[in-house]
Design a protein around this motif. Sequence first.
Motif, PDB file in Angstrom:
ATOM      1  N   LEU A  79      48.024  63.009 -14.864  1.00  0.00           N
ATOM      2  CA  LEU A  79      46.677  62.551 -15.192  1.00  0.00           C
ATOM      3  C   LEU A  79      45.650  63.683 -15.175  1.00  0.00           C
ATOM      4  O   LEU A  79      44.788  63.769 -16.059  1.00  0.00           O
ATOM      5  CB  LEU A  79      46.253  61.454 -14.202  1.00  0.00           C
ATOM      6  CG  LEU A  79      44.931  60.735 -14.477  1.00  0.00           C
ATOM      7  CD1 LEU A  79      44.991  60.010 -15.826  1.00  0.00           C
ATOM      8  CD2 LEU A  79      44.621  59.742 -13.364  1.00  0.00           C
ATOM      9  N   PHE A  80      45.768  64.586 -14.180  1.00  0.00           N
ATOM     10  CA  PHE A  80      44.727  65.596 -13.992  1.00  0.00           C
ATOM     11  C   PHE A  80      45.155  67.034 -14.311  1.00  0.00           C
ATOM     12  O   PHE A  80      44.302  67.872 -14.589  1.00  0.00           O
ATOM     13  CB  PHE A  80      44.221  65.551 -12.546  1.00  0.00           C
ATOM     14  CG  PHE A  80      43.562  64.262 -12.177  1.00  0.00           C
ATOM     15  CD1 PHE A  80      42.280  63.972 -12.632  1.00  0.00           C
ATOM     16  CD2 PHE A  80      44.216  63.324 -11.395  1.00  0.00           C
ATOM     17  CE1 PHE A  80      41.658  62.769 -12.290  1.00  0.00           C
ATOM     18  CE2 PHE A  80      43.605  62.127 -11.050  1.00  0.00           C
ATOM     19  CZ  PHE A  80      42.331  61.836 -11.504  1.00  0.00           C
ATOM     20  N   PHE A  81      46.450  67.316 -14.253  1.00  0.00           N
ATOM     21  CA  PHE A  81      46.890  68.705 -14.411  1.00  0.00           C
ATOM     22  C   PHE A  81      47.936  68.862 -15.514  1.00  0.00           C
ATOM     23  O   PHE A  81      48.651  69.860 -15.544  1.00  0.00           O
ATOM     24  CB  PHE A  81      47.460  69.225 -13.085  1.00  0.00           C
ATOM     25  CG  PHE A  81      46.522  69.100 -11.925  1.00  0.00           C
ATOM     26  CD1 PHE A  81      45.426  69.943 -11.793  1.00  0.00           C
ATOM     27  CD2 PHE A  81      46.709  68.102 -10.958  1.00  0.00           C
ATOM     28  CE1 PHE A  81      44.551  69.825 -10.724  1.00  0.00           C
ATOM     29  CE2 PHE A  81      45.848  67.978  -9.881  1.00  0.00           C
ATOM     30  CZ  PHE A  81      44.758  68.840  -9.764  1.00  0.00           C
ATOM     31  N   ARG A  82      48.026  67.898 -16.391  1.00  0.00           N
ATOM     32  CA  ARG A  82      49.070  67.902 -17.423  1.00  0.00           C
ATOM     33  C   ARG A  82      49.033  69.185 -18.266  1.00  0.00           C
ATOM     34  O   ARG A  82      50.053  69.855 -18.446  1.00  0.00           O
ATOM     35  CB  ARG A  82      48.921  66.681 -18.325  1.00  0.00           C
ATOM     36  CG  ARG A  82      49.915  66.655 -19.469  1.00  0.00           C
ATOM     37  CD  ARG A  82      49.758  65.420 -20.348  1.00  0.00           C
ATOM     38  NE  ARG A  82      50.648  65.496 -21.491  1.00  0.00           N
ATOM     39  CZ  ARG A  82      51.943  65.187 -21.438  1.00  0.00           C
ATOM     40  NH1 ARG A  82      52.483  64.777 -20.308  1.00  0.00           N
ATOM     41  NH2 ARG A  82      52.697  65.285 -22.509  1.00  0.00           N
ATOM     42  N   ASP A  83      47.879  69.527 -18.798  1.00  0.00           N
ATOM     43  CA  ASP A  83      47.774  70.695 -19.676  1.00  0.00           C
ATOM     44  C   ASP A  83      48.134  71.979 -18.942  1.00  0.00           C
ATOM     45  O   ASP A  83      48.795  72.859 -19.510  1.00  0.00           O
ATOM     46  CB  ASP A  83      46.358  70.800 -20.248  1.00  0.00           C
ATOM     47  CG  ASP A  83      46.048  69.678 -21.234  1.00  0.00           C
ATOM     48  OD1 ASP A  83      47.003  69.043 -21.731  1.00  0.00           O
ATOM     49  OD2 ASP A  83      44.855  69.427 -21.492  1.00  0.00           O
ATOM     50  N   ASP A  84      47.696  72.083 -17.683  1.00  0.00           N
ATOM     51  CA  ASP A  84      48.008  73.279 -16.895  1.00  0.00           C
ATOM     52  C   ASP A  84      49.508  73.399 -16.655  1.00  0.00           C
ATOM     53  O   ASP A  84      50.075  74.499 -16.737  1.00  0.00           O
ATOM     54  CB  ASP A  84      47.283  73.243 -15.547  1.00  0.00           C
ATOM     55  CG  ASP A  84      45.776  73.378 -15.693  1.00  0.00           C
ATOM     56  OD1 ASP A  84      45.344  73.941 -16.716  1.00  0.00           O
ATOM     57  OD2 ASP A  84      45.051  72.918 -14.798  1.00  0.00           O
ATOM     58  N   LEU A  85      50.145  72.292 -16.349  1.00  0.00           N
ATOM     59  CA  LEU A  85      51.588  72.307 -16.095  1.00  0.00           C
ATOM     60  C   LEU A  85      52.364  72.705 -17.350  1.00  0.00           C
ATOM     61  O   LEU A  85      53.274  73.544 -17.292  1.00  0.00           O
ATOM     62  CB  LEU A  85      52.051  70.926 -15.628  1.00  0.00           C
ATOM     63  CG  LEU A  85      51.986  70.639 -14.130  1.00  0.00           C
ATOM     64  CD1 LEU A  85      52.233  69.163 -13.873  1.00  0.00           C
ATOM     65  CD2 LEU A  85      53.014  71.475 -13.392  1.00  0.00           C
ATOM     66  N   ILE A  86      52.010  72.092 -18.467  1.00  0.00           N
ATOM     67  CA  ILE A  86      52.705  72.406 -19.716  1.00  0.00           C
ATOM     68  C   ILE A  86      52.513  73.878 -20.082  1.00  0.00           C
ATOM     69  O   ILE A  86      53.471  74.569 -20.472  1.00  0.00           O
ATOM     70  CB  ILE A  86      52.218  71.490 -20.853  1.00  0.00           C
ATOM     71  CG1 ILE A  86      52.662  70.046 -20.594  1.00  0.00           C
ATOM     72  CG2 ILE A  86      52.721  71.980 -22.211  1.00  0.00           C
ATOM     73  CD1 ILE A  86      52.154  69.041 -21.618  1.00  0.00           C
ATOM     74  N   LYS A  87      51.298  74.356 -19.932  1.00  0.00           N
ATOM     75  CA  LYS A  87      51.016  75.766 -20.246  1.00  0.00           C
ATOM     76  C   LYS A  87      51.819  76.695 -19.351  1.00  0.00           C
ATOM     77  O   LYS A  87      52.351  77.717 -19.801  1.00  0.00           O
ATOM     78  CB  LYS A  87      49.524  76.049 -20.097  1.00  0.00           C
ATOM     79  CG  LYS A  87      49.125  77.457 -20.513  1.00  0.00           C
ATOM     80  CD  LYS A  87      47.620  77.649 -20.415  1.00  0.00           C
ATOM     81  CE  LYS A  87      47.235  79.058 -20.863  1.00  0.00           C
ATOM     82  NZ  LYS A  87      45.758  79.281 -20.768  1.00  0.00           N
TER      83      LYS A  87
END
Length: 212
Positions: free
Chosen positions: A138-146
């Motif tokens: 919910l909150f860190f999806r983009d950071d994790l994928i990157k």
Amino acid sequence: MFGMLDYRAHKLYIILFFIPNLVLTLFAMFGLPLINYSIGLAFADERIYQILISIVALFFVEMIWLLIIFTLVSKAFKFIFELFVDVIPHDGRTKEEAQMVVWGGEKAIRSLQISKHPSQWTESLICEIPKNDWVANLFFRDDLIKRFQTVYDEYLSMSPDTPYNDAEVERIMAEHNLNLSWQEKVFASPQLRRVVIAYSFFLFLLIYNPFG
């Protein structure tokens, strides 16, 4: 006893143990702090001594709780489950990995896949990794994928013999300024979230003394 593939056995495990596991989790977050707080009230009248005794009780009660969980409860759950099911490893997994899948389902499967060398990752796996935790998704999806995408791309550009280990991953993260923030470390970890909730509730009881 009947044989069942590990990922299917997970569904039966959820049916049998979801409620007991939920009760144990809620008890760890709210019941244990209440017990520690109550011990302080029971053994002292002065507020300062009540707080000190409650804090001391915190360490002893949690040690006993962890001992019960890891030596009795987890083994009892495993024993009961294995009375009915003979878990069959699927997709080349070992018996230990199959047991992880029984407990964790799709989350465990993704974790096992991402623990392999990045050359074996796929784009779809990288996009699905955030699903392992709802807060992270919910909150860190983009950071994790990157972060995982960067590790994947870096390893594709390296020699195939380059080892996949924590030191190398940390080097890549630092080089690209992708280290985890403290917020992500705490709130995207189910274990740490539970600790924060439990200790916050314990502090609430000590500060406001609702039953004193």
